[in-house]
Design a protein around this motif. Structure first.
Motif, PDB file in Angstrom:
ATOM      1  N   VAL A 181       0.885  -1.015   0.066  1.00 11.99           N
ATOM      2  CA  VAL A 181       0.098  -0.003  -0.151  1.00 11.99           C
ATOM      3  C   VAL A 181       0.765   0.939  -0.233  1.00 11.99           C
ATOM      4  N   ASP A 182       2.000   1.169   0.849  1.00  8.69           N
ATOM      5  CA  ASP A 182       2.878   2.366   0.857  1.00  8.69           C
ATOM      6  C   ASP A 182       3.349   2.608  -0.632  1.00  8.69           C
ATOM      7  N   ALA A 183       3.624   1.666  -1.354  1.00 12.93           N
ATOM      8  CA  ALA A 183       4.310   1.920  -2.862  1.00 12.93           C
ATOM      9  C   ALA A 183       3.307   2.351  -3.649  1.00 12.93           C
ATOM     10  N   ILE A 184       1.911   1.771  -3.517  1.00 17.40           N
ATOM     11  CA  ILE A 184       0.728   2.530  -4.167  1.00 17.40           C
ATOM     12  C   ILE A 184       0.677   4.269  -3.938  1.00 17.40           C
ATOM     13  N   HIS A 185       0.988   4.322  -2.441  1.00 16.25           N
ATOM     14  CA  HIS A 185       0.917   5.843  -2.054  1.00 16.25           C
ATOM     15  C   HIS A 185       2.055   6.760  -2.665  1.00 16.25           C
ATOM     16  N   ALA A 186       3.316   6.178  -2.970  1.00 11.04           N
ATOM     17  CA  ALA A 186       4.552   6.783  -3.325  1.00 11.04           C
ATOM     18  C   ALA A 186       4.233   6.906  -4.781  1.00 11.04           C
ATOM     19  N   PHE A 187       3.368   6.032  -5.434  1.00 16.38           N
ATOM     20  CA  PHE A 187       3.192   5.981  -7.216  1.00 16.38           C
ATOM     21  C   PHE A 187       2.355   7.153  -7.330  1.00 16.38           C
ATOM     22  N   ASP A 188       1.376   7.320  -6.301  1.00 16.88           N
ATOM     23  CA  ASP A 188       0.244   8.380  -6.358  1.00 16.88           C
ATOM     24  C   ASP A 188       1.066   9.663  -6.340  1.00 16.88           C
ATOM     25  N   GLN A 189       2.067   9.893  -5.479  1.00 14.69           N
ATOM     26  CA  GLN A 189       2.618  11.049  -5.167  1.00 14.69           C
ATOM     27  C   GLN A 189       3.561  11.334  -6.436  1.00 14.69           C
ATOM     28  N   ALA A 190       4.041  10.366  -7.225  1.00 18.18           N
ATOM     29  CA  ALA A 190       4.707  10.485  -8.407  1.00 18.18           C
ATOM     30  C   ALA A 190       4.050  10.920  -9.631  1.00 18.18           C
ATOM     31  N   THR A 191       2.534  10.694  -9.674  1.00 20.18           N
ATOM     32  CA  THR A 191       1.569  10.739 -10.838  1.00 20.18           C
ATOM     33  C   THR A 191       0.296  11.658 -10.139  1.00 20.18           C
ATOM     34  N   PRO A 192       0.558  12.756  -9.888  1.00 21.64           N
ATOM     35  CA  PRO A 192      -0.457  13.267  -9.199  1.00 21.64           C
ATOM     36  C   PRO A 192      -1.912  13.842 -10.132  1.00 21.64           C
ATOM     37  N   LYS A 193      -1.552  13.701 -11.674  1.00 26.30           N
ATOM     38  CA  LYS A 193      -2.775  14.371 -12.033  1.00 26.30           C
ATOM     39  C   LYS A 193      -3.560  13.105 -12.751  1.00 26.30           C
ATOM     40  N   MET A 194      -3.191  11.986 -12.289  1.00 24.00           N
ATOM     41  CA  MET A 194      -4.062  10.674 -12.511  1.00 24.00           C
ATOM     42  C   MET A 194      -4.984  10.269 -11.352  1.00 24.00           C
ATOM     43  N   GLN A 195      -6.285  10.254 -11.763  1.00 21.50           N
ATOM     44  CA  GLN A 195      -7.390   9.689 -10.623  1.00 21.50           C
ATOM     45  C   GLN A 195      -7.225   8.263 -10.532  1.00 21.50           C
ATOM     46  N   LYS A 196      -7.036   7.783  -9.311  1.00 23.57           N
ATOM     47  CA  LYS A 196      -6.667   6.387  -9.320  1.00 23.57           C
ATOM     48  C   LYS A 196      -7.740   5.584  -8.662  1.00 23.57           C
ATOM     49  N   TYR A 197      -7.945   4.143  -8.971  1.00 23.57           N
ATOM     50  CA  TYR A 197      -8.938   3.265  -8.590  1.00 23.57           C
ATOM     51  C   TYR A 197      -8.314   1.879  -8.276  1.00 23.57           C
ATOM     52  N   VAL A 198      -8.519   1.519  -6.999  1.00 23.37           N
ATOM     53  CA  VAL A 198      -7.973   0.159  -6.619  1.00 23.37           C
ATOM     54  C   VAL A 198      -9.207  -1.050  -6.544  1.00 23.37           C
ATOM     55  N   MET A 199      -8.972  -1.791  -7.309  1.00 21.83           N
ATOM     56  CA  MET A 199     -10.148  -2.808  -7.178  1.00 21.83           C
ATOM     57  C   MET A 199      -9.428  -4.166  -6.574  1.00 21.83           C
ATOM     58  N   LEU A 200      -9.412  -4.676  -5.484  1.00 19.13           N
ATOM     59  CA  LEU A 200      -8.978  -5.997  -5.432  1.00 19.13           C
ATOM     60  C   LEU A 200      -9.994  -6.990  -5.138  1.00 19.13           C
TER      61      LEU A 200
ATOM     62  N   LEU B 253      -9.317  -7.521   3.027  1.00 17.71           N
ATOM     63  CA  LEU B 253      -9.436  -6.490   1.962  1.00 17.71           C
ATOM     64  C   LEU B 253      -9.964  -4.875   2.464  1.00 17.71           C
ATOM     65  N   GLN B 254     -10.665  -5.208   3.578  1.00 18.97           N
ATOM     66  CA  GLN B 254     -11.128  -3.871   4.239  1.00 18.97           C
ATOM     67  C   GLN B 254      -9.957  -3.230   5.016  1.00 18.97           C
ATOM     68  N   LYS B 255      -8.927  -4.094   5.418  1.00 18.12           N
ATOM     69  CA  LYS B 255      -7.682  -3.321   6.056  1.00 18.12           C
ATOM     70  C   LYS B 255      -7.027  -2.516   5.039  1.00 18.12           C
ATOM     71  N   VAL B 256      -6.655  -3.298   3.915  1.00 16.27           N
ATOM     72  CA  VAL B 256      -6.275  -2.647   2.752  1.00 16.27           C
ATOM     73  C   VAL B 256      -7.130  -1.167   2.367  1.00 16.27           C
ATOM     74  N   LYS B 257      -8.370  -1.269   2.403  1.00 21.29           N
ATOM     75  CA  LYS B 257      -9.305  -0.275   2.183  1.00 21.29           C
ATOM     76  C   LYS B 257      -9.097   0.934   3.178  1.00 21.29           C
ATOM     77  N   GLN B 258      -9.074   0.498   4.430  1.00 19.54           N
ATOM     78  CA  GLN B 258      -8.849   1.409   5.284  1.00 19.54           C
ATOM     79  C   GLN B 258      -7.341   2.421   5.507  1.00 19.54           C
ATOM     80  N   TRP B 259      -6.376   1.710   4.941  1.00 20.95           N
ATOM     81  CA  TRP B 259      -5.100   1.911   4.895  1.00 20.95           C
ATOM     82  C   TRP B 259      -4.598   2.770   3.837  1.00 20.95           C
ATOM     83  N   LEU B 260      -5.450   2.771   2.680  1.00 16.86           N
ATOM     84  CA  LEU B 260      -5.474   3.805   1.528  1.00 16.86           C
ATOM     85  C   LEU B 260      -5.756   5.096   1.721  1.00 16.86           C
TER      86      LEU B 260
END
Length: 379
Positions: free
Chosen positions: A120-139, A164-171
């Motif tokens: 999840v931290d890697a997803i957050h880091a990628f989000d910071q590197a690509t601020p112009k994209m709207q992101k959706y996560v489907m697990l 899955l709910q833990k990931v949702k809350q951590w995002l």
């Protein structure tokens, strides 16, 4: 002991020696196989010998795997063993349970907290590197979460939905989590998961697509807008291969083909191959028939559609996405598909250079929690 008992014992011993000798001889002369069709995996080959490998035990370990994989009539012996186990009441093999109604269900092993939080931290880091994209996560949940009532009574399965709910809350709140569990559970009486394979069916992918459209503000295509075509009723999937269980009914595999299908091009970037179809029908003649979708998994695929909106979508995925992506063609001008298990370039640079507006990260729960390549998002 009378002479007939002695003769019988000697005869049995002789037959045993003949059998062992014949098997040994066949193992020596039989050519090595590279692929197991029934297990759907590459087989171990004769390891290279070196004194260093022998001293450290690597050669012995690899040679043992080689002998096991290349043992003559391997598929027959595996089938015999699992048949015997089933007659004795065993309903689990290699982490696969054989459940009610012919379902093969893969166990879910709860992940270590530091592992899933690191992803999840890697997803957050990628989000910071690509601020112009709207992101959706489907697990996507697997059958283990939706069909617990079909498991054997003694089966102990981890609580996949809780993780899955833990990931949702951590995002972070700006990352939209697409929770498809309720939609899939409501349709669980429909054929939304294969019985012999770990993927959802095309029907299951369509249900997830409807929820994705609702969350993304897209108008979904109705099921009546498709010609639903059954392309095989002889699909034996990954769980059939991995479990070794036999004498199970095969699955049916369907394609949802738009009635008003427009032209598009699909480019497999690394292979430098372009086609006008998302479906590789030649795969239907092979063991892994699910590879009919997008011709299996590839590092990077670029899809250009007839949609004039100019909207671009980045899909970072595992193979669950392969059967869902065809539903998205109506909504985007371009779709960039990335599989981090094979992609080695800078993904953030690609997204920024291409001016991509939306991103969908789509994995099934097992792959997300088990596969380390997700951390490559920021590499």
């Amino acid at each position: 002991m009378n002479k007939y008992d002695k003769i019988n014992r000697k005869l049995l011993a002789l037959l045993l020696l003949i059998f062992i000798g014949a098997i040994t001889a066949l193992n020596l002369v039989a050519p090595d196989r590279t692929l197991s069709e029934s297990e759907n995996r590459m087989l171990e080959q004769l390891p290279h010998f070196s004194l260093k490998a022998l001293v450290f035990g690597d050669f012995t370990l690899d040679f043992e795997k080689y002998v096991s994989d290349q043992f003559v009539f391997r598929d027959f012996w595996i089938g015999t063993k699992t048949d015997t186990d089933r007659m004795m009441g065993k309903k689990e093999n290699n982490g696969i349970y054989i459940g009610k109604d012919g379902y093969l269900i893969q166990n879910f092993i709860p992940p270590a907290e530091e592992d899933w939080k690191g992803k999840v931290d890697a997803i957050h880091a990628f989000d910071q590197a690509t601020p112009k994209m709207q992101k959706y996560v489907m697990l996507a949940p697997t059958a283990a979460a939706l069909y617990q009532d079909k498991l054997p009574k003694y089966a102990i399965i981890g609580d996949q939905e809780a993780y899955l709910q833990k990931v949702k809350q951590w995002l972070h709140p700006n990352l939209r989590f697409i929770d498809v569990f309720p939609s899939l559970y409501a349709e669980r009486d429909q054929p939304i998961y294969y019985k012999t394979d770990h993927h959802w069916t095309t029907k299951g992918a369509y249900i997830a697509y409807l929820e994705l459209c609702r969350q993304m503000g897209l108008t979904p295509q109705k099921e009546a807008e498709f010609n639903i075509q059954q392309v095989t009723d002889e699909f034996y999937g990954s769980l059939y291969s991995k479990s070794g269980f036999r004498h199970i009914q095969p699955d049916r595999l369907q394609l949802y083909l738009p009635k008003d299908q427009e032209k598009y091009t699909v480019t497999y970037v690394d292979e430098e191959k372009t086609t006008d179809s998302l479906y590789a029908r030649e795969q239907l003649q092979r063991k892994d028939k699910y590879a009919v979708f997008l011709n299996g998994n590839h590092a990077r695929i670029h899809i250009k559609t007839a949609n004039p909106s100019g909207r671009k979508l980045l899909v970072v995925k595992d193979s669950y996405a392969n059967s869902l992506i065809p539903f998205l063609l109506k909504h985007y001008s371009e779709i960039h598909v990335i599989d981090l298990r094979y992609y080695e370039e800078d993904l953030a640079s690609l997204a920024n250079e291409q001016g991509i507006q939306d991103m969908l990260l789509l994995y099934n729960a097992n792959t997300f929690f088990e596969d380390p390549s997700i951390t490559n998002l920021t590499e």
